[in-house]
Design an enzyme around this catalytic site. Sequence first.
Site, mmCIF file in Angstrom:
data_model
loop_
_atom_site.group_PDB
_atom_site.id
_atom_site.type_symbol
_atom_site.label_atom_id
_atom_site.label_comp_id
_atom_site.label_asym_id
_atom_site.label_seq_id
_atom_site.Cartn_x
_atom_site.Cartn_y
_atom_site.Cartn_z
ATOM 1 N N ASP A 152 0.868 -1.077 0.030
ATOM 2 C CA ASP A 152 -0.154 0.042 -0.062
ATOM 3 C C ASP A 152 1.008 1.089 -0.093
ATOM 4 O OD1 ASP A 152 -2.439 -1.456 0.221
ATOM 5 O OD2 ASP A 152 -2.388 -1.609 2.380
ATOM 6 N N ASP A 187 -3.851 -2.963 5.521
ATOM 7 C CA ASP A 187 -4.297 -2.543 7.027
ATOM 8 C C ASP A 187 -5.723 -2.616 6.922
ATOM 9 O OD1 ASP A 187 -4.939 -0.562 5.169
ATOM 10 O OD2 ASP A 187 -3.614 1.064 6.054
ATOM 11 N N ASP A 192 -8.914 -5.631 2.894
ATOM 12 C CA ASP A 192 -7.341 -6.247 2.508
ATOM 13 C C ASP A 192 -7.521 -7.733 2.816
ATOM 14 O OD1 ASP A 192 -6.365 -3.944 1.235
ATOM 15 O OD2 ASP A 192 -5.877 -3.385 3.154
#
Length: 1002
Positions: A434, A738, A742
């Site tokens: 990310d 996070d 996900d």
Amino acid sequence: MCKKEDFLVSKRWRMAFTVIYFTRVLISLSKKILMKNGPPLPTLSHIAVDVQPVDNGSSNDKSVCFLEVDTKKLNDMVRNKNFEAFIRFGGVKALAVVLGTDIKNGISGSEADLTHRKNVFGANKYQKPPAKGFISYVFEASKDTTIIVLLACAILSLAFGIKQHGCKDGWYDGGSILVAVILVVAVSAVTNFKQSRQFEKLSAKGSDIKVEVVRDGRRQLISIFEVVVGDIVHLRTGDQVPADGLFLEGHSLKVDESSMTGESDHVEIDERNPFLLSGTKVMDGFGFMLVTSVGMNTMWGEMMSLIICDMDEQTPLQARLSKLTSFIGKAGLAVAVVVLAVLLIRYFTGNTKDDLGNKEFKGSRIKFGDMMNSIVGIVAAAVTIFVVAIPEGLPLAVTLTLAYSMNCMMADHALVRKLSACETMGSATTICTDKTGTLTLNEMKVTQFWLGKETMNEGTSSEIALNVLDIFQQAVGLNTTGTIFKADSATFVEISGSPTEKAILSWATFYLGVNIDEIKQTSEIIHFEAFNSVKKRSGVLVKRKKRDKAACSHWKGAAEMILALCSNYYDKLGMLKAMDEEERLQFGTIIKNMAEKSLRCIAFAYKEVAEESGQILEKLEETGLTLLGIVGLKDPCRPGVRTAVESCKAAGVNIKMITGDNVHTARAIAFECGILSPDDELDNEAVVEGEIFRNYSLEERIEKIDKINVMARSSPFDKLLMVQTLKKKGHIVAVTGDGTNDAPALREANIGLSMGIQGTEVAKESSDIVILDDNFTSVVTVLRWGRCVYNNIQKFIQFQLTINVAALVINFVAAVSSGKVPLTTVQLLWVNLIMDTMGALALATEKPTNDIIAKPPVGQSEPFITRVMWRNLLSQALYQVIVLLVIQFKGRYIFGVDEKVKKTLIFNTFVFCQVFNEFNARELEKINIFKGLFKNKLFLMIIGCTIVIQLVMVEFLKKFASTERLDWGQWCACIGIAALSWPIGWLFKCIPVSGKLLAKQR
């Protein structure tokens, strides 16, 4: 007012009930006493009773009497989702009164109140099955096949030794095997016991989730174990429901109950379905719940109490090494059987002689006792060969390496949840990361604000400011708590929320003088739509109490997404203007220019909603919006990220950034972090949008996946799709995540890496490793440790197998040729067990170096013993075999010594060969084996201990170890011969191995 009166009436009724009940109990007790003890004694003429006045204030200041609460019915209602029982209880507000909870302010939270509630309803903890004790691990270690075989060998050796040499001297071989077995079992049991306790601590730490509750009118974070019945808990997306309870209020609250019911569909929680079960996960929206059951009174508590965590997880590498150990043991057994057959044939054909040179087998003239002693000696030799073939230290080395690396990774901000992830990370070829919070600091700051087609400064018109305030408070401030206060003639703001919300609200407060409390009091939320990861926006339908407008639909989200919904805009002067295509393109250019400066672009828009038949439709308008403004937020890159990315690239690991930002922002950040290079600027396939990627066919995705370095405007589904495509292409994929969404990608990846600070509980539970500081540099540290674990185990296996091969060949050749083995059982066990265990500890504590990260990743299908290892192993084993066999057959003439001293020379030289070879094992390929030696003090300490123990074995334990004392010249000869292992190792490392070339090409 009525509610307060009703509450006071109900409270007085409860007090009256308590008094009546208590009086009846006293009457009943007094009758029993009278019947037992006879007539009462004379009483006083009067009794003074001090009656305290009833406090009509908040009930939260006193301990509540829970006589009206039927705990079983309450637990069953929530557990079985019995709505009829819920109605009979009077709904959630009536239950809140019964539980002594103010639905706005919560419980008092005083120590007395919390203790009282825990005594009545229990604590929010479940009873775990008793942990396995140390004795259990001892029994488990004793069940190992190798240990059973060694025990059998020990019994045989004891029997044969005592028969041959008597009790005084005959127990040495068998006793030493028993000592070896006890040592192996003890070390294995202690290691596994400590590891299980460590896992329990990590599990307890992982289970100690922070929960936000409302107590005494204030929100506060507490441990999940401190939640009590009556608490009001605030739930957000990604949270775990801490206990059983009922929905109070909220918006778009959806939970995943698959952990309880097995159903994968998300369940919507509202007034019609208010039941929340402990252990479920919030997947969308937010809300407040009233806790009705905790701990063992919940279904989750009952389930968890029955689960015994398996702390003895066997990693793939351990499974492969177990097979290797089994294969070596079988090979050793085969060699032992051959030796036994050859020696028996030699004995019965008269080809063996005793120490005086006479034939041992004399046909019919031999005594039965002498024949049995000779056969026992032959069997003992075969048993010795089998014992030396068993690599007892191999499984122990893996356990020590993994345990050591786990502790070190914890110090480097990485919490390992699954042991297999340690070694798998060393094989990773791609890391999908990310952007926000991992590559960047996740510290948003507003750097630009556009009204119309011009930037805004502090002198903005008040009319525009009011409209901007609406959208700030209603679209941004929904999940935010703000408090304005004055200090030193300056205005500050306290905010809790996402970094984006904090940045925008802080900016609005400072520049526009936002009064958050005032706006909240004058607004009523009618409908809320949580942030959609595909549409990249969130919205709210708000009714303004002090305006003639019925309601407004407010939207906040990605600038280009919001822009597509707008038909009008405000200019800097506060004039409302229609937006034509040319102006839309101009706004698009503004957004693009902001994005190219690596700014996150957020737009705000609204639309007035008219009433229909006196009712406001609970639906957010998505067309014909009016653009209020565009905010540019800067999230700077973390220090050291660029260096970490370059290290990964040098290690042959591809970095792919997956972000929800637009293409221009994503490209700018990727250049800043070093993920994209100037060469990639001309490559249009290096950056792709999530929508385009998901619309590719499977063949196109597999073809293009290696070229894609950045995926912008991506959804969690796009991340999952990328992971699946990379795995189909043969990559070993690590993924950072996070958010709750996900979780599928984290589970699908070979290694899931969740964030410890920003990560939700759902993401953490789906991951293999938790990055405690949310920093990409820590991801690279995990990669280094993964490779270090794999490399250290390879070093030890090379060291271990060199000992096994050399000892097996020496004893086999000597036994077949002369009928005697030069190395006794005690000596071989010392070399094969003590040195191996200490060698494992020495090589396992080698820390990762910069050289390790410069090597290409190791494929999981590749053989564990590489060609480089075979080259090093066979060269050292061959040298040791040649040298020791020369001493075996010609040593008496070369050194001018007797048979016992010759055998001691063989044993001493063999041990020192392993000491010097342990240095060689520190580097599999490099000639410089001393680099970083003094940084590993444990290695030097173990080498020193090995030499000291060997000195004691030779000089002082002559009977036990079957040795003779050596003079200085003989000691120097042994050390000198062994020291040649170093130049031989350097010489053979100059020989090229094709496997190295293949690795570099890969």
